[in-house]
Design a protein around this motif. Structure first.
Motif, PDB file in Angstrom:
ATOM      1  N   UNK A 101       0.916  -1.098  -0.067  1.00 46.75           N
ATOM      2  CA  UNK A 101      -0.133  -0.163   0.008  1.00 46.75           C
ATOM      3  C   UNK A 101       0.753   1.340   0.059  1.00 46.75           C
ATOM      4  N   UNK A 102       0.338   2.068  -0.785  1.00 45.36           N
ATOM      5  CA  UNK A 102       1.053   3.676  -0.530  1.00 45.36           C
ATOM      6  C   UNK A 102       0.994   4.277   0.901  1.00 45.36           C
ATOM      7  N   UNK A 103       2.178   4.673   1.162  1.00 46.32           N
ATOM      8  CA  UNK A 103       2.252   5.406   2.511  1.00 46.32           C
ATOM      9  C   UNK A 103       1.021   6.458   2.787  1.00 46.32           C
ATOM     10  N   UNK A 104       0.532   7.218   1.606  1.00 48.50           N
ATOM     11  CA  UNK A 104      -0.610   8.004   1.938  1.00 48.50           C
ATOM     12  C   UNK A 104      -1.744   7.198   2.356  1.00 48.50           C
ATOM     13  N   UNK A 105      -2.080   6.063   1.571  1.00 51.13           N
ATOM     14  CA  UNK A 105      -3.316   5.190   1.962  1.00 51.13           C
ATOM     15  C   UNK A 105      -2.995   4.765   3.261  1.00 51.13           C
ATOM     16  N   UNK A 106      -1.707   4.223   3.666  1.00 50.89           N
ATOM     17  CA  UNK A 106      -1.727   3.712   4.976  1.00 50.89           C
ATOM     18  C   UNK A 106      -2.122   4.702   6.182  1.00 50.89           C
ATOM     19  N   UNK A 107      -1.677   5.913   5.832  1.00 51.35           N
ATOM     20  CA  UNK A 107      -1.875   7.019   6.900  1.00 51.35           C
ATOM     21  C   UNK A 107      -3.316   7.361   6.790  1.00 51.35           C
ATOM     22  N   UNK A 108      -3.889   7.488   5.790  1.00 48.67           N
ATOM     23  CA  UNK A 108      -5.293   7.641   5.640  1.00 48.67           C
ATOM     24  C   UNK A 108      -6.132   6.662   6.253  1.00 48.67           C
ATOM     25  N   UNK A 109      -5.833   5.391   6.191  1.00 55.82           N
ATOM     26  CA  UNK A 109      -6.809   4.520   6.682  1.00 55.82           C
ATOM     27  C   UNK A 109      -6.608   4.550   7.975  1.00 55.82           C
ATOM     28  N   UNK A 320       8.569  15.770   0.095  1.00 54.13           N
ATOM     29  CA  UNK A 320       7.251  15.503  -0.186  1.00 54.13           C
ATOM     30  C   UNK A 320       7.035  15.053  -1.609  1.00 54.13           C
ATOM     31  N   UNK A 321       8.107  14.981  -2.440  1.00 55.39           N
ATOM     32  CA  UNK A 321       7.863  14.584  -3.739  1.00 55.39           C
ATOM     33  C   UNK A 321       7.996  13.239  -4.141  1.00 55.39           C
ATOM     34  N   UNK A 322       8.523  12.510  -3.071  1.00 52.99           N
ATOM     35  CA  UNK A 322       8.666  11.042  -3.268  1.00 52.99           C
ATOM     36  C   UNK A 322       7.402  10.454  -3.256  1.00 52.99           C
ATOM     37  N   UNK A 323       6.299  10.987  -2.530  1.00 55.77           N
ATOM     38  CA  UNK A 323       5.262  10.166  -2.653  1.00 55.77           C
ATOM     39  C   UNK A 323       4.488  10.228  -4.173  1.00 55.77           C
ATOM     40  N   UNK A 324       4.989  11.113  -5.024  1.00 57.26           N
ATOM     41  CA  UNK A 324       4.404  11.164  -6.247  1.00 57.26           C
ATOM     42  C   UNK A 324       5.315  10.348  -7.439  1.00 57.26           C
ATOM     43  N   UNK A 325       6.676   9.993  -7.025  1.00 58.71           N
ATOM     44  CA  UNK A 325       7.401   9.460  -8.015  1.00 58.71           C
ATOM     45  C   UNK A 325       7.179   8.141  -8.558  1.00 58.71           C
ATOM     46  N   UNK A 326       6.682   7.358  -7.625  1.00 57.08           N
ATOM     47  CA  UNK A 326       6.388   5.958  -7.934  1.00 57.08           C
ATOM     48  C   UNK A 326       7.441   5.174  -8.153  1.00 57.08           C
ATOM     49  N   UNK A 329      11.710   1.351  -5.343  1.00 60.74           N
ATOM     50  CA  UNK A 329      12.538   1.271  -4.192  1.00 60.74           C
ATOM     51  C   UNK A 329      11.948   1.867  -2.819  1.00 60.74           C
ATOM     52  N   UNK A 330      11.239   3.154  -3.108  1.00 60.00           N
ATOM     53  CA  UNK A 330      10.601   3.893  -2.073  1.00 60.00           C
ATOM     54  C   UNK A 330       9.494   2.872  -1.676  1.00 60.00           C
ATOM     55  N   UNK A 331       8.463   2.756  -2.614  1.00 61.50           N
ATOM     56  CA  UNK A 331       7.229   1.906  -2.253  1.00 61.50           C
ATOM     57  C   UNK A 331       7.326   0.774  -1.553  1.00 61.50           C
ATOM     58  N   UNK A 332       8.401  -0.079  -1.937  1.00 62.12           N
ATOM     59  CA  UNK A 332       8.573  -1.261  -1.530  1.00 62.12           C
ATOM     60  C   UNK A 332       9.038  -1.306   0.079  1.00 62.12           C
ATOM     61  N   UNK A 333       9.299  -0.104   0.617  1.00 63.20           N
ATOM     62  CA  UNK A 333       9.783  -0.069   1.883  1.00 63.20           C
ATOM     63  C   UNK A 333       8.608  -0.094   2.845  1.00 63.20           C
ATOM     64  N   UNK A 334       7.357  -0.001   2.240  1.00 58.75           N
ATOM     65  CA  UNK A 334       5.963  -0.180   3.257  1.00 58.75           C
ATOM     66  C   UNK A 334       5.416  -1.467   2.944  1.00 58.75           C
TER      67      UNK A 334
END
Ligand code: PHE
Length: 338
Positions: A101-109, A320-326, A329-334
């Motif tokens: 899941x994307x970190x934004x979704x994790x926090x939103x949930x 903050x830009x990391x959230x939208x770069x897809x 290597x960033x996303x896998x960490x979640x």
């Protein structure tokens, strides 16, 4: 001459038979070797014809070998191809890569969970809004200077259609369609025509909260925010800084004290340990009136927080830009956070 006939008529589907044929005619102890050796014994007047015949036999045999060999090879290739259709069934399978899941979704949930515990439901609205829901109903009439606080992406002017600059627009819609008591949060994506940097982006996420009932006070607002920060961050040192929003009166900026344990904390909080995570206040009576709720009977509070800001603190994300770069290597960490 008979041999020429034999060579030309030869046919096989089988490499071993082809090899026998090649040895018989062209091998080092083969027919042609013998015939060439014979050549010197042939009387001179027959030499020419004999020579022509063995040359013809040689080329016939060579061509035969070549053409059958090619046919067999191409058959072999197409066999390989048809094997590829099913794949090699004995091979161990490729590992299946599972997304996260994307970190934004994790926090939103997580935010939704926290507020649903105290009776807030979730409401949603369109990202493309009209002027009424984004501005006018929120006590921001045309030409109101505070409209400039939120640089707006207009899709169309007169009548104005725009990308919502905050999710307060969802609250207007909710009040128009529901009677108090109201307890709702509206998470969603918002858009502002701002320069992109490590700290702000033209697209980000907010979650707004709205509570309207009889006798709701500023104390309720503060307690709700304290409860939220305690649940979200495990601590609840907050600061409500007097501020101004057209839709709330009084209004405040919400700062959370995070501390300065890491270098990322320094970066995110600009070295102060404090981070502004949103705004809040008591709903302005004009907003209630615009949504057909009587300000004499009801009062309420509202707040709006940036989801990225909260995620940056929690996950120590310095840009903050990391959230939208897809970037995987960033996303896998979640992954472990699912
Ligand atoms: N809508 C405001 C913003 O986006 C935040 C806010 C929401 C402030 C609710 C007060 C009350 O900046």
């Amino acid at each position: 001459k008979e041999y020429i006939g034999e060579a030309q008529a030869f046919s096989t589907q089988n490499t071993a038979e082809l090899e026998t044929f090649r040895i018989k005619f062209l091998g080092s102890k083969g027919l042609l070797k013998e015939l060439f050796a014979e050549f010197k014994n042939v009387p001179n007047d027959q030499k020419k014809e004999f020579g022509q015949v063995i040359n013809l036999l040689k080329t016939s045999a060579e061509e035969k070998v070549k053409s059958i060999q090619e046919a067999l090879e191409s058959k072999e290739e197409s066999k390989e191809e048809s094997k590829g259709f099913y794949g090699d069934l004995t091979r161990s399978p490729e590992p299946v890569i599972i997304g996260s899941r994307h970190p934004i979704s994790l926090v939103k949930n997580q935010i939704i969970d926290i507020f649903s515990t105290i009776g807030f439901n979730v409401s949603e609205g369109p990202e493309i809004e009209d002027d009424w829901h984004n501005f006018t109903a929120l006590n921001l009439p045309e030409y109101h200077p505070a409209r400039d606080m939120q640089d707006t992406f207009f899709i169309q002017t007169n009548p104005d259609i725009l990308l919502r600059t905050h999710t307060s627009s969802v609250q207007v819609r909710y009040m128009e369609n529901n009677k108090p008591p109201i307890r709702t949060i509206s998470p969603g994506r918002v858009f502002r025509n701002e320069a992109v940097s490590s700290r702000s982006h033209c697209i980000f996420h907010q979650v707004e909260g709205l509570y309207i009932d009889k006798d709701v006070s500023f104390a309720d607002l503060k307690q709700t925010l304290l409860y939220f920060t305690k649940e979200m961050f495990g601590k609840s040192k907050i600061r409500l800084r007097p501020s101004y929003f057209p839709f709330t009166e009084p209004s405040a900026e919400i700062d959370i004290y995070w501390g300065l344990k890491t270098e990322t904390d320094y970066r995110i909080t600009k070295g102060t340990g404090w981070l502004e995570i949103g705004g809040c206040g008591m709903v302005d009576p004009n907003v209630l009136k615009n949504c057909n709720i009587s300000p004499e009977e009801y009062t309420g509070f509202a707040f709006g927080m940036g989801i990225e800001r909260i995620a940056m603190l929690l996950y120590q994300i310095g840009d903050i830009r990391m959230f939208y770069e897809n970037d995987v290597r960033f996303l896998e960490q979640f992954k472990s956070s699912i």
